[in-house]
Design a protein around this motif. Structure first.
Motif, short mmCIF file in Angstrom:
data_model
loop_
_atom_site.label_atom_id
_atom_site.label_comp_id
_atom_site.label_asym_id
_atom_site.label_seq_id
_atom_site.Cartn_x
_atom_site.Cartn_y
_atom_site.Cartn_z
N ALA A 188 38.30 17.80 50.93
CA ALA A 188 37.35 18.34 50.27
C ALA A 188 36.34 17.46 49.12
O ALA A 188 35.21 17.89 49.03
CB ALA A 188 38.05 19.75 49.45
N HIS A 189 36.87 16.68 48.38
CA HIS A 189 36.26 15.56 47.44
C HIS A 189 35.31 14.85 47.84
O HIS A 189 34.79 14.28 47.24
CB HIS A 189 37.89 16.00 46.80
N ASP B 230 41.50 20.84 42.06
CA ASP B 230 39.53 20.85 41.45
C ASP B 230 39.16 21.14 42.81
O ASP B 230 37.81 21.11 42.61
CB ASP B 230 39.91 19.12 40.96
N VAL B 231 39.72 21.39 43.33
CA VAL B 231 38.82 21.65 44.68
C VAL B 231 37.50 22.76 44.57
O VAL B 231 36.57 22.71 44.87
CB VAL B 231 39.75 22.28 46.35
N ASN B 232 38.43 24.13 44.17
CA ASN B 232 37.28 25.46 44.16
C ASN B 232 36.39 24.96 43.18
O ASN B 232 35.00 25.00 42.79
CB ASN B 232 37.89 26.51 43.49
N GLU B 233 36.34 23.82 41.76
CA GLU B 233 35.26 23.36 40.75
C GLU B 233 34.47 22.83 40.69
O GLU B 233 33.58 22.54 40.69
CB GLU B 233 36.93 23.68 39.44
N LYS C 271 45.52 31.95 45.03
CA LYS C 271 45.35 32.90 43.56
C LYS C 271 45.99 32.11 42.17
O LYS C 271 45.38 31.81 42.11
CB LYS C 271 46.37 33.77 43.49
N GLY C 272 47.10 30.58 43.14
CA GLY C 272 47.32 29.85 41.63
C GLY C 272 45.41 28.70 41.66
O GLY C 272 45.05 28.12 40.43
N VAL C 273 45.17 28.38 42.85
CA VAL C 273 44.19 27.37 42.69
C VAL C 273 42.73 27.71 41.55
O VAL C 273 42.07 27.79 40.88
CB VAL C 273 43.78 27.15 43.80
N GLN C 274 42.98 29.19 42.06
CA GLN C 274 41.60 30.15 41.34
C GLN C 274 41.49 30.58 39.76
O GLN C 274 40.92 30.56 39.10
CB GLN C 274 41.52 31.40 42.34
N LEU D 189 43.51 28.00 38.05
CA LEU D 189 42.67 27.10 37.46
C LEU D 189 41.60 26.58 37.81
O LEU D 189 41.49 25.32 36.79
CB LEU D 189 44.29 25.86 38.25
N THR D 190 40.45 27.04 38.17
CA THR D 190 39.20 26.79 38.52
C THR D 190 38.62 27.85 37.42
O THR D 190 39.04 28.57 37.20
CB THR D 190 38.97 28.04 39.28
N LYS D 191 37.94 27.08 36.55
CA LYS D 191 37.24 27.50 35.26
C LYS D 191 35.82 28.24 36.23
O LYS D 191 35.12 27.48 36.88
CB LYS D 191 36.73 26.27 34.55
N ASP D 192 35.45 29.19 35.03
CA ASP D 192 34.48 30.03 35.46
C ASP D 192 33.89 29.59 34.93
O ASP D 192 32.89 29.87 33.42
CB ASP D 192 34.73 31.42 34.71
N LYS D 193 32.20 28.98 36.06
CA LYS D 193 31.10 27.96 34.79
C LYS D 193 29.96 28.89 34.54
O LYS D 193 29.11 28.88 33.91
CB LYS D 193 30.74 27.39 36.22
N THR D 194 30.10 29.97 35.15
CA THR D 194 28.95 31.16 34.88
C THR D 194 29.09 32.00 33.31
O THR D 194 28.81 32.13 32.64
CB THR D 194 29.61 32.98 35.68
N LEU D 195 30.35 31.18 32.23
CA LEU D 195 30.61 31.71 31.23
C LEU D 195 30.08 30.75 30.21
O LEU D 195 29.56 29.68 30.54
CB LEU D 195 32.35 31.54 31.11
N PRO D 196 29.77 31.72 29.35
CA PRO D 196 28.92 30.89 28.42
C PRO D 196 28.89 29.41 27.17
O PRO D 196 28.42 28.56 27.24
CB PRO D 196 28.40 31.63 27.30
#
Length: 324
Positions: A160-161, A208-211, A232-235, A237-244
């Motif tokens: 993935a990376h 860090d895969v999803n992010e 669900k754990g990886v999700q 641990l993933t930051k939501d980049k849509t937040l401001p």
């Protein structure tokens, strides 16, 4: 690991101290050699053109904090015997599970009533309707974690990376293996169950895969171990980049991590321990200070997840001003 009798043999003869439910899952918390352990039972139903199956899946991963006490939980005391019943055909499988306790026997079965909102049922002194399965003398693994799972999930992460680098110009595998090493070391010092250890290590390798990649991990991904808990754990641990803002993204991720199991939340502690090494050369003092304050927030919010990692992160925070 999916060896039914290993889990059932482990709980036999033990005192039950808690019973919880979430969706089609039941968690039995029991005492083994004076320490609490969990047996989580998944009432699994699958059907389609290939057949129809109703069977139990077991693991030792506690349910997340949203779980509710199963009422009446006091019905379970000491488990004297466990019996498994099943009928198996070429295109079908049906199972029932019986716990014989001091205050009666309790049958776990799948409801046939289509009017019922929940097909996972427990009934006292109900007679099994299926043939009894011969007991197998299996036991839970003595190993800390599965090396095969480790290699499979590492391979997934590396693919993935791809050619991604760390801020220091090293292959990204350096970061993933550093976080996984922190987790493995912590689990040696303060172990969880075999299944929890595998989830924690998988999340460390995949966090860090999803992010940071185009690959998105879901419960349908080909992961080694409990793919749903890992995904669900990886999700979380993933930051939501849509937040401001980055602050909002971090707080949102921390809130989601607090809704997952400790074996997931502790990965965030290990990740920040790894990242509190020598900072990238282009970071100015303000950036370093902000990163340090963020580490303090992570510790205050998730320190409960693993004492050893929390203590180590505290030490890293105390030493970080040397880089300022």
């Amino acid at each position: 690991m999916d060896k039914k009798w290993a889990y059932l043999n482990d709980i036999e003869g033990c005192e039950v101290i808690g019973l919880y439910t979430l969706h089609a899952l039941i968690e039995i918390v029991y005492l083994k050699e004076g320490k609490p352990k969990s047996l989580t039972i998944n009432f699994h139903v699958a059907g389609g053109s290939l057949g129809y199956f109703e069977f139990f899946k077991f693991d030792s991963i506690p349910l997340p904090p949203a779980k509710m006490p199963y009422s009446p939980s006091e019905m379970f005391t000491k488990i004297l015997h466990v019996n498994l019943y099943a009928t198996v055909g070429e295109h079908e499988r049906f199972e029932e599970l019986e716990f014989v306790c001091e205050k009666g026997s309790y049958l776990f079965f799948f409801s046939e009533d289509e009017e019922e909102a929940h097909y996972a049922k427990i009934e006292k002194d109900k007679k099994p309707s299926l043939p009894q399965v011969k007991r197998s003398e299996e036991s839970l693994p003595k190993e800390l974690f599965s090396v095969d799972f480790f290699k499979e999930n590492l391979a997934f992460a590396l693919l993935a990376h791809g050619e991604q680098k760390t801020p220091h110009g090293l292959p990204y595998s350096m970061h993933l293996l550093s976080v996984a090493s922190e987790v493995i070391n912590a689990l040696y010092m303060e172990p969880l169950s075999f299944d929890e250890n595998n989830v924690a290590i998988a999340c460390a390798l995949l966090h860090d895969v999803n992010e940071d990649t185009t690959t998105q991990i879901t419960k349908e991904s080909f992961l080694a171990g409990n793919s749903e808990v890992i995904a669900k754990g990886v999700q979380a641990l993933t930051k939501d980049k849509t937040l401001p803002s980055k602050e909002a993204q971090m707080r949102d991720s921390l809130e989601r991590l607090k809704k997952r199991q400790n074996c997931v939340a502790l990965v965030k502690l290990a990740d920040r321990i790894t990242n509190l090494g020598v900072p990238p050369k282009h970071w100015d003092k303000a950036k370093k200070q902000k990163y340090l304050e963020e580490a303090k927030l992570i510790l205050s919010e998730l320190g409960y997840a693993h004492y050893y990692l929390a203590h180590k992160l505290h030490e890293k925070i105390e030493a970080y001003p040397l880089y300022m």
